[in-house]
Design a protein around this motif. Structure first.
Motif, PDB file in Angstrom:
ATOM      1  N   PHE A  27      -5.054  11.401 -12.795  1.00 37.69           N
ATOM      2  CA  PHE A  27      -6.264  11.505 -11.797  1.00 37.69           C
ATOM      3  C   PHE A  27      -7.029  10.149 -12.056  1.00 37.69           C
ATOM      4  N   VAL A  28      -7.212   9.714 -13.204  1.00 36.28           N
ATOM      5  CA  VAL A  28      -7.885   8.374 -13.451  1.00 36.28           C
ATOM      6  C   VAL A  28      -6.911   7.349 -13.898  1.00 36.28           C
ATOM      7  N   GLU A  29      -6.976   5.970 -13.784  1.00 35.41           N
ATOM      8  CA  GLU A  29      -6.247   5.228 -14.077  1.00 35.41           C
ATOM      9  C   GLU A  29      -6.278   4.911 -15.730  1.00 35.41           C
ATOM     10  N   GLN A  30      -5.247   4.776 -16.232  1.00 35.36           N
ATOM     11  CA  GLN A  30      -5.009   4.751 -17.733  1.00 35.36           C
ATOM     12  C   GLN A  30      -5.977   3.565 -18.172  1.00 35.36           C
ATOM     13  N   GLU A  31      -6.070   2.370 -17.567  1.00 34.89           N
ATOM     14  CA  GLU A  31      -6.923   1.226 -17.927  1.00 34.89           C
ATOM     15  C   GLU A  31      -8.517   1.752 -17.806  1.00 34.89           C
ATOM     16  N   LEU A  32      -8.734   2.695 -17.312  1.00 35.76           N
ATOM     17  CA  LEU A  32     -10.122   3.029 -17.165  1.00 35.76           C
ATOM     18  C   LEU A  32     -10.826   4.269 -18.118  1.00 35.76           C
ATOM     19  N   LEU A  33      -9.458   4.819 -18.800  1.00 36.36           N
ATOM     20  CA  LEU A  33      -9.588   5.940 -19.832  1.00 36.36           C
ATOM     21  C   LEU A  33     -10.096   5.244 -21.028  1.00 36.36           C
ATOM     22  N   PRO A  34     -11.257   6.018 -21.909  1.00 37.48           N
ATOM     23  CA  PRO A  34     -11.725   5.485 -23.346  1.00 37.48           C
ATOM     24  C   PRO A  34     -10.414   5.283 -24.186  1.00 37.48           C
ATOM     25  N   ASP A  35     -10.512   4.379 -24.997  1.00 36.29           N
ATOM     26  CA  ASP A  35      -9.359   4.117 -26.050  1.00 36.29           C
ATOM     27  C   ASP A  35      -8.950   5.251 -26.723  1.00 36.29           C
ATOM     28  N   PHE A  36      -9.817   6.109 -27.449  1.00 38.23           N
ATOM     29  CA  PHE A  36      -9.493   7.405 -27.933  1.00 38.23           C
ATOM     30  C   PHE A  36      -8.789   8.359 -27.312  1.00 38.23           C
ATOM     31  N   ILE A  37      -9.071   8.459 -25.916  1.00 37.94           N
ATOM     32  CA  ILE A  37      -8.380   9.309 -25.029  1.00 37.94           C
ATOM     33  C   ILE A  37      -6.883   8.800 -24.940  1.00 37.94           C
ATOM     34  N   VAL A  38      -6.874   7.533 -24.631  1.00 33.50           N
ATOM     35  CA  VAL A  38      -5.338   6.891 -24.602  1.00 33.50           C
ATOM     36  C   VAL A  38      -4.635   7.203 -25.830  1.00 33.50           C
ATOM     37  N   ASN A  39      -5.057   7.067 -26.827  1.00 39.07           N
ATOM     38  CA  ASN A  39      -4.459   7.132 -28.022  1.00 39.07           C
ATOM     39  C   ASN A  39      -3.908   8.725 -28.262  1.00 39.07           C
ATOM     40  N   SER A  47       0.836  -1.230   0.023  1.00 41.17           N
ATOM     41  CA  SER A  47       0.202   0.161   0.008  1.00 41.17           C
ATOM     42  C   SER A  47       0.787   1.213   0.119  1.00 41.17           C
ATOM     43  N   VAL A  48       1.957   1.238   0.892  1.00 38.28           N
ATOM     44  CA  VAL A  48       2.879   2.381   0.528  1.00 38.28           C
ATOM     45  C   VAL A  48       3.425   2.553  -0.825  1.00 38.28           C
ATOM     46  N   ASN A  49       3.828   1.370  -1.479  1.00 40.56           N
ATOM     47  CA  ASN A  49       4.220   1.568  -2.551  1.00 40.56           C
ATOM     48  C   ASN A  49       3.475   2.284  -3.644  1.00 40.56           C
ATOM     49  N   ILE A  50       2.153   1.711  -3.306  1.00 36.81           N
ATOM     50  CA  ILE A  50       1.004   2.342  -4.346  1.00 36.81           C
ATOM     51  C   ILE A  50       0.811   3.973  -4.010  1.00 36.81           C
ATOM     52  N   TRP A  51       1.148   4.142  -2.666  1.00 35.03           N
ATOM     53  CA  TRP A  51       1.070   5.531  -2.380  1.00 35.03           C
ATOM     54  C   TRP A  51       2.041   6.307  -3.145  1.00 35.03           C
ATOM     55  N   PHE A  52       3.212   5.688  -3.135  1.00 35.01           N
ATOM     56  CA  PHE A  52       4.317   6.633  -3.779  1.00 35.01           C
ATOM     57  C   PHE A  52       4.160   6.725  -5.149  1.00 35.01           C
ATOM     58  N   LYS A  53       3.633   5.545  -5.882  1.00 32.69           N
ATOM     59  CA  LYS A  53       3.183   5.817  -7.182  1.00 32.69           C
ATOM     60  C   LYS A  53       2.208   6.835  -7.459  1.00 32.69           C
ATOM     61  N   ILE A  54       1.106   6.917  -6.736  1.00 33.40           N
ATOM     62  CA  ILE A  54       0.317   8.033  -6.885  1.00 33.40           C
ATOM     63  C   ILE A  54       0.840   9.377  -6.587  1.00 33.40           C
ATOM     64  N   PHE A  55       1.768   9.575  -5.730  1.00 35.87           N
ATOM     65  CA  PHE A  55       2.290  10.763  -5.296  1.00 35.87           C
ATOM     66  C   PHE A  55       3.218  11.086  -6.540  1.00 35.87           C
ATOM     67  N   PHE A  56       4.011  10.048  -7.031  1.00 37.06           N
ATOM     68  CA  PHE A  56       4.864  10.517  -8.172  1.00 37.06           C
ATOM     69  C   PHE A  56       4.192  10.839  -9.382  1.00 37.06           C
TER      70      PHE A  56
END
Length: 388
Positions: A316-328, A181-190
């Motif tokens: 702000f939103v995980e990449q896997e939750l974004l629509p494909d056209f936004i990711v592209n 959970s701390v690792n995830i915290w640092f990922k979100i922070f960075f």
């Protein structure tokens, strides 16, 4: 190193506004991050809400529904003389409104279809969420076991199928697991740090770079004996010095607040990702300043661009939750690859050299374009100066 020192003096005049940016962003990011629950209280399967239409009514379909009911909140929906279009519309509407996680339609002749490997269950789900795929996995697993038992015994032994599907997992908490959970915290922070650094560079360092174009400094630069390349490199080194100081404050604060929980955290890898991304943003800022003529335009870019890229790149939103056209679209900008590098580091505890390579490519591209326009501008100004 005259250019280097003069740039630092120029940035120092903006120390108050720069520190205000740093404090505001620290407050926003830490309030957002600390609001998340970083402790895992238990390990349990989460029941989902599923609507099922049974058009078969066989023993196999009834036992499948019973199996799903033992794990999820299942509702049996009657067709009530509705057309297929009406049924599909209702299921999709309930899924889009998040009333249910998935909808299943069990086709007729289910037993025959299962043994022939044909589709016997049609599922509807939100493709952006994992919950619907989890239902698919359980349905397919049940039907695969049922087909195997039928082939082996000549009949569906439902008790044997259900016994085979019973899974008990023993979970032991260890020290390394506590730091996930701390690792995830640092990922979100960075990830947030990418947004912070982008904004601070454009609004503070970018302003100082733009000030170099005022008439007094421009005249002195025009007659400077320094080559364009050395002039650019000293300016870039001074900018990097300023930003490294800002990064030290931000990262240092994050480290101090988690000083007792740093075991097995790939902190150096996160910092490496941030440094490369910072160099890319400096190059981007340098490129903007090489051809932008108005400070107001730089101010607009500094306000809109960082926030926009943060939204479409996964801050702000995980990449896997974004629509494909936004990711592209986000793949055209360096922020996407910085976020991907942090995601890779969090999972694999190593550097994502593929994403880092893309950041180096953006660094080279922006620096080259900026150098070209800067050289073009200085040459033009020297001609104008000589003609006066």
């Amino acid at each position: 190193m005259t250019v280097y020192k003069n740039f630092l003096r120029l940035v120092w005049t903006r120390k108050v506004s720069t520190m205000i940016y740093v404090v505001i962003f620290l407050f926003i990011s830490f309030m957002t991050l600390k609001s998340q629950n970083s402790q895992v209280s238990e390990f349990a399967e989460t029941p989902l809400t599923v609507n099922i239409i049974d058009r078969d009514g066989s023993e196999l379909s009834k036992h499948l529904i019973s199996y799903l009911q033992s794990k999820h909140n299942v509702s049996i929906i009657g067709e009530k003389n509705k057309t297929n279009e009406e049924i599909l519309r209702e299921l999709k509407k309930d899924i889009s409104l998040q009333r249910i996680h998935a909808g299943l339609i069990i086709n007729e002749n289910m037993e025959e279809n299962v043994m022939k490997g044909k589709q016997s269950v049609i599922s509807f789900k939100d493709d952006r969420k994992k919950s619907g795929f989890y239902i698919d996995l359980q349905v397919n697993m049940y039907l695969a076991f049922a087909a195997s038992v039928k082939k082996a015994q000549g009949n569906f032994d439902f008790q044997k199928i259900e016994d085979a599907l019973k899974v008990n997992t023993k979970v032991n908490k260890v020290n390394f697991q506590k730091n996930i959970s701390v690792n995830i915290w640092f990922k979100i922070f960075f990830n947030f740090l990418g947004w912070i650094v982008f904004s601070v560079i454009l609004n503070s360092v970018g302003w100082a770079m733009f000030e170099l174009n005022n008439e007094r400094l421009k005249m002195r630069n025009n007659i400077s004996p320094l080559s364009t390349l050395r002039f650019v490199c000293e300016n870039f080194l001074a900018q990097l010095t300023v930003v490294v100081a800002i990064l030290s404050i931000l990262i240092g604060f994050a480290v101090i607040t988690n000083i007792t929980r740093l075991d097995n955290i790939p902190l150096l890898f996160y910092i490496f990702n941030a440094l490369i991304y910072t160099a890319v943003i400096l190059s981007l800022t340098f490129m903007f300043n090489s051809f932008l003529k108005k400070g107001s335009v730089m101010g607009i870019v500094g306000s809109v661009l960082p926030l926009s890229l943060a939204f479409i790149s996964g801050v702000f939103v995980e990449q896997e939750l974004l629509p494909d056209f936004i990711v592209n679209i986000s793949r055209l900008f360096p922020t996407y690859y910085y976020i991907s590098a942090n995601e890779f580091t969090q999972v694999n505890l190593s550097i994502d050299w593929k994403s880092i390579g893309m950041l180096f490519l953006f660094l080279f591209l922006y620096f080259t374009i900026g150098t070209y326009f800067s050289k073009l501008g200085r040459s033009q100004r020297r001609i104008e100066f000589s003609q006066q």
